[in-house]
Design a protein around this motif. Structure first.
Motif, PDB file in Angstrom:
ATOM      1  N   UNK C 171       0.840  -1.196   0.000  1.00 33.13           N
ATOM      2  CA  UNK C 171       0.000   0.000   0.000  1.00 33.13           C
ATOM      3  C   UNK C 171       0.877   1.250   0.000  1.00 33.13           C
ATOM      4  N   UNK C 172       1.996   1.177   0.711  1.00 31.46           N
ATOM      5  CA  UNK C 172       2.901   2.325   0.754  1.00 31.46           C
ATOM      6  C   UNK C 172       3.456   2.633  -0.625  1.00 31.46           C
ATOM      7  N   UNK C 173       3.858   1.554  -1.325  1.00 36.44           N
ATOM      8  CA  UNK C 173       4.357   1.752  -2.680  1.00 36.44           C
ATOM      9  C   UNK C 173       3.270   2.344  -3.561  1.00 36.44           C
ATOM     10  N   UNK C 175       0.708   4.150  -2.709  1.00 27.81           N
ATOM     11  CA  UNK C 175       0.465   5.558  -2.400  1.00 27.81           C
ATOM     12  C   UNK C 175       1.525   6.420  -3.073  1.00 27.81           C
ATOM     13  N   UNK C 176       2.780   6.008  -2.900  1.00 27.01           N
ATOM     14  CA  UNK C 176       3.869   6.807  -3.459  1.00 27.01           C
ATOM     15  C   UNK C 176       3.792   6.813  -4.984  1.00 27.01           C
ATOM     16  N   UNK C 177       3.613   5.636  -5.563  1.00 20.90           N
ATOM     17  CA  UNK C 177       3.588   5.533  -7.020  1.00 20.90           C
ATOM     18  C   UNK C 177       2.451   6.352  -7.617  1.00 20.90           C
ATOM     19  N   UNK C 179       0.857   8.835  -6.287  1.00 21.01           N
ATOM     20  CA  UNK C 179       1.022  10.280  -6.122  1.00 21.01           C
ATOM     21  C   UNK C 179       1.866  10.820  -7.265  1.00 21.01           C
ATOM     22  N   UNK C 180       2.812   9.991  -7.705  1.00 18.71           N
ATOM     23  CA  UNK C 180       3.687  10.418  -8.801  1.00 18.71           C
ATOM     24  C   UNK C 180       2.948  10.367 -10.124  1.00 18.71           C
ATOM     25  N   UNK C 182      -0.222  10.199 -10.940  1.00 17.94           N
ATOM     26  CA  UNK C 182      -1.625  10.556 -11.006  1.00 17.94           C
ATOM     27  C   UNK C 182      -2.009  11.293 -12.289  1.00 17.94           C
ATOM     28  N   UNK C 184      -5.554  11.467 -15.352  1.00 10.56           N
ATOM     29  CA  UNK C 184      -6.965  11.185 -15.499  1.00 10.56           C
ATOM     30  C   UNK C 184      -7.182   9.750 -15.988  1.00 10.56           C
ATOM     31  N   UNK C 264     -10.665   5.838  -1.495  1.00  7.10           N
ATOM     32  CA  UNK C 264     -10.900   6.437  -0.187  1.00  7.10           C
ATOM     33  C   UNK C 264      -9.707   7.284   0.231  1.00  7.10           C
ATOM     34  N   UNK C 265      -8.515   6.825  -0.098  1.00  2.25           N
ATOM     35  CA  UNK C 265      -7.319   7.580   0.267  1.00  2.25           C
ATOM     36  C   UNK C 265      -7.087   8.755  -0.683  1.00  2.25           C
ATOM     37  N   UNK C 266      -7.939   8.892  -1.677  1.00  3.79           N
ATOM     38  CA  UNK C 266      -7.804  10.021  -2.593  1.00  3.79           C
ATOM     39  C   UNK C 266      -6.795   9.806  -3.689  1.00  3.79           C
ATOM     40  N   UNK C 271     -11.623  11.677  -9.633  1.00  2.00           N
ATOM     41  CA  UNK C 271     -12.954  12.200  -9.863  1.00  2.00           C
ATOM     42  C   UNK C 271     -12.892  13.263 -10.959  1.00  2.00           C
ATOM     43  N   UNK C 272     -13.965  13.563 -11.679  1.00  2.37           N
ATOM     44  CA  UNK C 272     -15.326  13.105 -11.418  1.00  2.37           C
ATOM     45  C   UNK C 272     -15.678  11.746 -12.023  1.00  2.37           C
TER      46      UNK C 272
END
Lengths: 311, 582, 325
Positions: C171-173, C175-177, C179-180, C182, C184, C264-266, C271-272
């Motif tokens: 999950x940590x990977x 999240x990091x991946x 975030x980089x 991201x 559409x 859930x963690x965004x 979205x949308x």
């Protein structure tokens, strides 16, 4: 034995390097900068940002930064958080016990309940309630954990129905709901494992032989078959721990528990590299140690397995 | 058979009602039915319980409805003699990073103001738009506004017992001006400072390089005075940032990271001591959780209620019986800005058309729920800095289409999107993943833009990524908010064209007339004259549609009825006047 | 497949998934801002809901209702992103609106139709589940096959990599991946998820290959001079496919669940765009809205039923592959 453990410990080094290097690279590749978060810092502020970057060594090439980080870590120095400037060890020290409490309880509860449940399901497979239970287990596996958390929160925390637990934090029994949420998936996975392992074991010749010798069924199941089928379960236990900690990110966020998951999530969001690396290191150590313990536990459960096996 | 029945079977009756009875299958697929039915049903029921949890509430409205004051969020003053003692528990939506306003990274606007406010004091306090003596007993300014002589109050001590002296003021300023310190927010406002003299322990004399009204205002009314003995050492890691030592009516007790912050009354306070014995800030980030805790009565002061929850609380008898609500518009405005460095948005007609397409009534109905007064002004809207004649652009798609047609935009290739010289009219809104407001507002705006033939989309990035894109000017449109603690402000940094390169003029707005006015404002110490200039700026910025200002963020708070003396002001509440009745 | 169909759980799971897949596939026909067919201004448009002609841009079934000569509506009259800015619905209370004859499953806070979002969300969620597992199986087969077949140093190194990937809380990977990466599009999400889920497949394939390697048909193939690549591709992998299929099926379910957690963690589908995770997250945000139960119930049910079917299918595949041996 000692040689085996030593060998395993040595083998951990490349694994550790791999995990931390991967984390380091991913964290550093993300766009954004820990010192640029405040948009009101402008104009002359840019010079200060550059100064701070230099003083934290962020202008050095990445391999050099990683090397420096490693050389500090072997001296147990994780540096200070870029954001609130507190030592990372202090932040880890606050967060780790909270996660350990919740995840540990969930692990113990999950596996503790899974063994009798799995045995029951394997030995009474034909009963209607066993079928119901086994289907329920599949169903339980199909619901998002955070959905369960939301429902539990609504029902058992807050004034709407049963005002039993606080909404946030761990005090006053606040750990109960998060532990339930984390136990849920653990229980499901572990029960299935126990059941299938036991079913396999019960079909083995030695079990038939034991039965033929007139050993009571209860003893056959609990002493002979279960003992052998625990092996894969123990393996799973070791492999499951990190996932439990990983799964706690969502749970910690919902229940407002400032544990490792939340710490990591926030640190990644603010590009707080020292904290990210600190969490990664702790996680790496925990997972590697749990794997080592699993391997050692093999020897105790099944004396046939000599530890030199994999050596 | 009800959902609650299933649950109570699990929760209350240990022997357990049968959750499911085996059904004798009637058709050939028997085995599967026996397997699947039971698990589908409990799941469904579990969900239904969730459903009924919400539906049953509004129906149970009790006889007496909420009062008009409750609906309006007007605070009803209840008199009586203040009672000493008691603790006030306050919900905060964020945990402060550090307890200081000096450090850029620790300063988070409102949250820092709230937490640092009761601890540190400034030389003067702002009351009704005027500076009144606080730590400074008096001050005098030379006629050319180039020097300021301040006399400190005597007998003031820090929380650790050390007396306050001119050295502390000087040390605070030294910390601000140390080049390697991340104190640029204050350094920017005080940039005209030339030198500080401390002839004796009670006197501070400031010399300015040139007259600048905001520098004087900041120095007296905004800069907290920190103890010199606490400012020794590496600024980033000062213990003072975690355990502040100030002169205010409350002193720091403890900070439990991640959960709460506790202050106690400063009994040695130089002025009128506070009534409350303790103030406890609890950090509850998650809105849903905070609202549950609020309904439970865990907070004496609930802050940052979301518009939806604010509306929902109107029909909650439990809440209106126990709480008073506070509503007022803060000095924080949210705006959408278009990158005027790009040729597309450099055209004022396009910006105006985009403004005319903003569905403000819908946004008010579905997003702010009518709680955010709209503004058009880059200054504090309730002050004389704004021209009351200027009204927000209406939602007027035909007018917008006409403007775009005048600017040469037409759908020449009949693909439904306007184009000009082969370029399509498209806008990408950069949005931060952590902004629920934008997540709600942008889809509405997108729909009206699309109907007008503009190709609009949202680009979501995380906060750090957002900031770096904004700084790099790599965007079409952004949403940001500006916030000030008091009515006096200087918008040079956000509006002057010189600030477009690396300043806070992120949208790249440029108008020579505005530039001239802004420069004149900086040296104007007469409030009336300054306000007149500011009104001109307001008018010009509006005519240029430099920003699409939306609403002013409302303060939506609630406090228990037994809490007295709580008065809203721009700088949050003055906790030293608060007391708790029986 | 036949065996699956005869399996009691497998049949229903297959039927349920077929239904879900058809829903996802025909999402545009089931719920769209444009109708199935319409005649307006003398032109007849067929399936504008799928083709989205430029001439009808900005139109909706509501606006066409007055201007069109005739129109066939889609079963759900709304698109997944259509807010009340387009539908122009005016009701005394602001949205969310409860289920009624216009909006069968109610609307969210922006007046978007929950049924339409659910139908289009099925597309995203199923796609995420499937693509993730295709990537995971591909990578897993490749690396597991190589590790098992080559042995020696390659095996040691790859096994180490496997161990790292398998033990670290990914999950940590993620999240990091994310975030980089991201954007559409769905691809970063799918690739990131796939890259964290291949390890189980690889482990299985490696073990399977090791046990198959000494079997007669492999030895025979080798004796006949077949190249290693051919042996891996033609003999080892097809034989390892059974257990891999089981793992992959379960993996689809957990990928769908993981998508909800990431939303859930965004950091899930941006979205949308409507995904089930996004719908649930929205429901969590509006939990304090007393009465807005429809926001949480229907997406929750959709997820639970889908994942349940996938898992039931997994069980059936396991049963049938066991009985095949």
């Amino acid at each position: 034995m000692r040689r085996y453990v030593l060998r395993r410990l040595l083998l951990m080094i490349p694994t550790f390097l791999g995990i931390t290097l991967l984390t380091f690279v991913i964290a550093q590749l993300a766009p954004g900068d820990p010192f640029q978060l405040d948009l009101e810092v402008v104009g002359p502020g840019q010079a200060v940002i550059d100064l701070q970057r230099t003083s934290k060594g962020l202008d050095a090439p990445l391999p050099l930064q990683f090397g420096r980080w490693l050389s500090r870590v072997v001296r147990f120095d994780f540096g200070r958080s870029f954001i609130d400037q507190r030592p990372v060890t202090e932040k880890l020290g606050e967060a780790a016990p909270r996660t350990a409490l919740v995840a540990g309880l969930a692990l113990v509860l999950g596996f503790g309940l899974a063994v009798p449940l799995g045995v029951l399901l394997a030995t009474r497979a034909r009963r209607w309630w066993a079928r119901v239970l086994s289907v329920l287990l599949v169903a339980a596996w199909s619901v998002p954990t955070f959905w369960i958390a939301v429902i539990l929160l609504m029902l058992f925390a807050g004034p709407r129905y049963f005002d039993w637990f606080p909404v946030q934090g761990l005090a006053e029994g606040g750990f109960v709901l998060p532990v339930i949420c984390l136990t849920w998936p653990t229980l499901v996975v572990a029960t299935r494992q126990v059941r299938s392992a036991l079913e396999d074991a019960l079909a083995q010749d030695y079990v038939k032989a034991a039965r033929a010798r007139g050993i009571p069924e209860r003893r056959v199941v609990w002493r002979h078959a279960l003992r052998n089928s625990l092996l894969p379960v123990v393996t799973m236990l070791g492999l499951h721990l990190p996932h439990l900690v990983g799964g706690s990110v969502v749970i910690e966020r919902i229940f407002g528990i400032p544990g490792m998951g939340l710490l990591a999530f926030d640190a990644i969001g603010t590009r707080d590299y020292p904290t990210v690396m600190g969490v990664a290191t702790v996680m790496a150590l925990v997972t590697m140690l749990s794997m080592l313990l699993v391997d050692l536990a093999y020897g105790f459960i099944d004396p046939r397995i000599r530890l030199e096996r994999s050596a | 058979m009800s959902g609650a029945g299933y649950l109570s079977a699990g929760a209350h009756v240990p022997e357990g009602l049968p959750i499911w009875r085996p059904v004798k299958p009637k058709w050939p697929t028997r085995a599967f039915r026996a397997n699947v039915r039971p698990n589908v049903r409990p799941l469904f029921l579990l969900v239904l319980v969730a459903a009924s949890s919400c539906t049953c509430r509004p129906g149970t409205a009790v006889d007496a409805g909420p009062s008009a004051d409750w609906r309006a969020g007007r605070v009803v003053e209840v008199g009586g003699a203040p009672k000493e003692g008691g603790a006030l528990t306050v919900r905060l939506p964020l945990e402060p990073v550090g307890l200081t306003r000096l450090h850029d990274r620790f300063n988070e606007g409102t949250m820092t103001r709230i937490t640092v406010g009761p601890i540190y004091e400034t030389l003067a306090r702002v009351r009704d738009g005027q500076l009144q003596p606080l730590l400074a007993r008096s001050w005098s300014e030379s006629d050319d506004h180039l020097s300021l002589s301040i006399t400190l109050r005597s007998g003031v001590t820090f929380h650790d017992g050390q007396p306050l002296g001119s050295a502390d003021v000087k040390a605070t300023l030294d910390a601000v001006f140390e080049p390697k310190n991340a104190t640029t927010a204050f350094r920017g406002n005080l940039e005209t400072l030339e030198r500080v003299e401390t002839p004796d322990a009670q006197t501070v004399i400031i010399h300015w390089k040139r007259p600048y009204f905001l520098a004087t205002w900041t120095l007296l009314g905004a800069l907290p005075v920190l103890p010199a003995h606490g400012l020794v050492g590496d600024f980033d890691t000062l213990p003072l940032h975690r355990a502040p030592v100030g002169t205010g009516p409350f002193r720091f007790v403890k900070w439990e990271a991640g959960s709460s912050l506790t202050y106690a009354r400063n009994d040695a306070y130089w002025g009128q001591t506070a009534h409350l014995a303790q103030v406890i800030f609890r950090f509850v980030k998650d809105d849903t959780a905070a609202i549950a805790a609020w309904e439970r009565g865990e907070f004496d002061l609930m802050t940052r209620i979301s518009p939806a929850a604010w509306r929902a609380s109107e029909s909650n008898p439990k809440l209106w019986a126990g709480y008073q609500r506070v509503f007022f518009a803060e000095n924080t405005w949210v705006w959408l800005g278009f990158n005027q460095r790009k040729p597309l948005f450099a055209d004022v007609r396009v910006r105006k058309a985009l403004g005319l397409l903003f569905p403000m009534e819908l946004v008010a109905r579905a997003v702010d729920l009518g709680l955010e007064p709209r503004t058009t002004c880059p200054y504090f809207p309730d002050s004389k800095s704004c021209d009351p004649e200027v009204k927000p652009l209406p939602f007027d798609p035909p007018a917008a289409k006409k403007l775009l047609a005048d600017a040469g935009w037409a759908d020449r290739d009949a693909d439904g999107v306007l184009d000009r010289e082969g370029v399509k009219l498209s806008v990408a809104f950069l949005a931060s993943a952590q902004s629920p407001k934008m997540a709600k507002l942008l889809p509405l705006y997108l729909d009206t833009l699309k109907q007008a033939g503009i190709d609009a989309r949202i680009e979501t990035v995380d906060v750090s990524g957002y900031m770096s894109r904004v700084r790099a000017h790599d965007f079409d449109a952004i949403a940001l908010s500006w916030s000030t603690a008091d009515a006096v402000q200087d918008n040079f940094q956000i509006l002057h064209s010189s600030q477009a390169a690396e300043g806070a003029n992120y949208v790249g707005y440029s108008n020579p007339q505005v530039d001239t006015l802004l420069t004149a404002i900086r040296a104007e110490f007469d409030l009336e004259k300054r306000n007149a200039l500011e009104r001109q700026v307001h008018r010009l910025v509006y005519d240029d549609q430099a920003y699409l200002f939306m609403g002013r963020r409302p303060t939506l708070d609630a406090f228990k009825r037994k809490v007295r003396g709580l008065k809203p002001s721009l700088g949050w509440y003055d906790l030293s006047a608060v007391w708790i009745a029986d | 497949m036949k065996r699956l169909w005869r399996d009691r759980g497998g049949k229903w799971a297959l039927l349920a998934l077929l239904f879900m897949s058809l829903t996802a596939l025909f999402a545009d026909v089931l719920a769209s801002d444009l109708p199935l067919a319409v005649r307006v201004d003398g032109t007849t448009w067929w399936l504008p809901c799928v083709t989205k002609p430029a001439a009808l841009r900005g139109q909706s079934q509501l606006s066409l209702a007055s201007s069109a000569e005739w129109m066939w509506r889609t079963p759900i009259h709304f698109g997944p992103l259509q807010t009340l800015a387009v539908t122009g619905e005016d009701r005394p209370t602001p949205p969310p609106w409860a289920p009624d004859e216009t909006h069968w499953l109610g609307t969210d806070e922006l007046g978007r139709d929950v049924a339409a979002r659910l139908v289009h969300g099925a597309r995203v969620s199923l796609l995420v589940g499937l693509l993730t597992m295709i990537i995971a199986v591909g990578v897993g087969l490749l690396i597991g096959g190589i590790a098992g077949y080559a042995g020696g140093l390659t095996d040691v190194v790859l096994s180490r990599v496997l161990e790292v990937m398998q033990t670290f809380p990914l999950v940590f990977f993620l999240i990091a991946l994310l975030s980089v990466l991201r954007t559409q599009s769905l691809w970063p999400l799918v690739i990131a998820l796939g890259l964290t889920r291949w390890t189980e497949v690889a482990r299985l394939v490696r073990a399977e290959v090791l046990s198959l390697e000494s079997r007669e048909f492999v030895l025979a193939a080798r004796a006949l001079g077949a190249s290693p690549a051919r042996i891996i591709a033609r003999h080892l992998i097809p034989n390892a496919l059974g257990p891999v299929l089981v793992v992959a099926t379960f993996g689809v379910g957990s990928a769908i669940l993981l998508e909800t957690a990431l939303s859930f963690l965004g950091i899930g589908v941006a979205p949308p765009t409507a995904s089930w995770g996004e719908l649930l997250t929205e429901a969590h945000r509006t939990l304090h809205h007393p009465g807005a139960w429809w926001l949480a119930v229907f997406p929750g049910l959709a997820i639970a039923l889908t994942v349940l079917s996938v898992n039931a299918l997994g069980e059936a595949v396991r049963r049938s592959s066991n009985s095949a041996r």
